[in-house]
Design an enzyme around this catalytic site. Sequence first.
Site, PDB file in Angstrom:
ATOM      1  N   CYS A  70       0.705  -1.191  -0.065  1.00 24.95           N
ATOM      2  CA  CYS A  70       0.096   0.029   0.003  1.00 24.95           C
ATOM      3  C   CYS A  70       0.997   1.242  -0.099  1.00 24.95           C
ATOM      4  CB  CYS A  70      -0.873   0.102   1.305  1.00 24.95           C
ATOM      5  SG  CYS A  70      -1.788   1.394   1.420  1.00 24.95           S
ATOM      6  N   CYS A 179      -1.062   3.749  -6.737  1.00 30.24           N
ATOM      7  CA  CYS A 179      -1.839   3.176  -5.455  1.00 30.24           C
ATOM      8  C   CYS A 179      -2.153   1.671  -6.031  1.00 30.24           C
ATOM      9  CB  CYS A 179      -3.091   3.965  -5.437  1.00 30.24           C
ATOM     10  SG  CYS A 179      -4.588   2.882  -4.606  1.00 30.24           S
TER      11      CYS A 179
END
Length: 235
Positions: A70, A179
């Site tokens: 992440c 992302c």
Amino acid sequence: MNIGVFDSGIGGLTVLEEVVRLLPGYDYIFYGDSANNPYGEKTDEQLLEITSNIVEYLKERDCRLIVIACNTATTRCRHALMRKYPDITFIGTVPAVKLACDSNYSNILVLATPGTIASERMSQLVNDNIRPNQKIYPLACYGLADAIENHVPEAVDIILDSIKEQYGDKNIDCIVLGCTHYPFIKEDIQKRFPDADIIDGSNGVARETRRQLQLMNEYHESDKPGTLEFHFTKK
Ligand code: DGL
């Protein structure tokens, strides 16, 4: 030893895939924290609390190496996690700005969560890697990871159309998916920017994982696949 991999939901699976492709002979525990998605719109304090709970869980399960799959959690709290859990090796995921700059693209659009774009790490990545004659456009994509996580294609379309409207005339030749949820909509992005190359950092994460395993003396090659276990939290 198990290898832990976590994200705010399904995004981390795009990283897990690359890591397992390069290092198939290990046992993995994937933690998808869908209950707390999106991470990209949380404070550093909230993120540290949430991710510490995940680390505790993975630690209990004998994960001495944890991949933070992440960008948001990496850019906002990896250092705090490293300080809090010095016995664990953390591998982070950051937007592939270095790769884009080193590859000599001219107009680089970086798509990421608001948290990643606003982070100090993001400014560092730009300042450390940008070359003369390169332009980098970091863009905070509000709601995009959320729309992907919750399968709302109409919302994805609205956000991507607005990105196209803002950047369609900037001769973008590289788009960095900053992302880990965004690779799931790579084709939708490509349709709007047919001339741009689209890149992400997951291959670099896999190679860094291998390097750290070597440093830990835990690296082994194996033809025999290891195991994969999935744990998802629900809203
Ligand atoms: N997939 C995560 C990232 O790479 C975060 C998405 C979110 O929860 O906002 O940034």
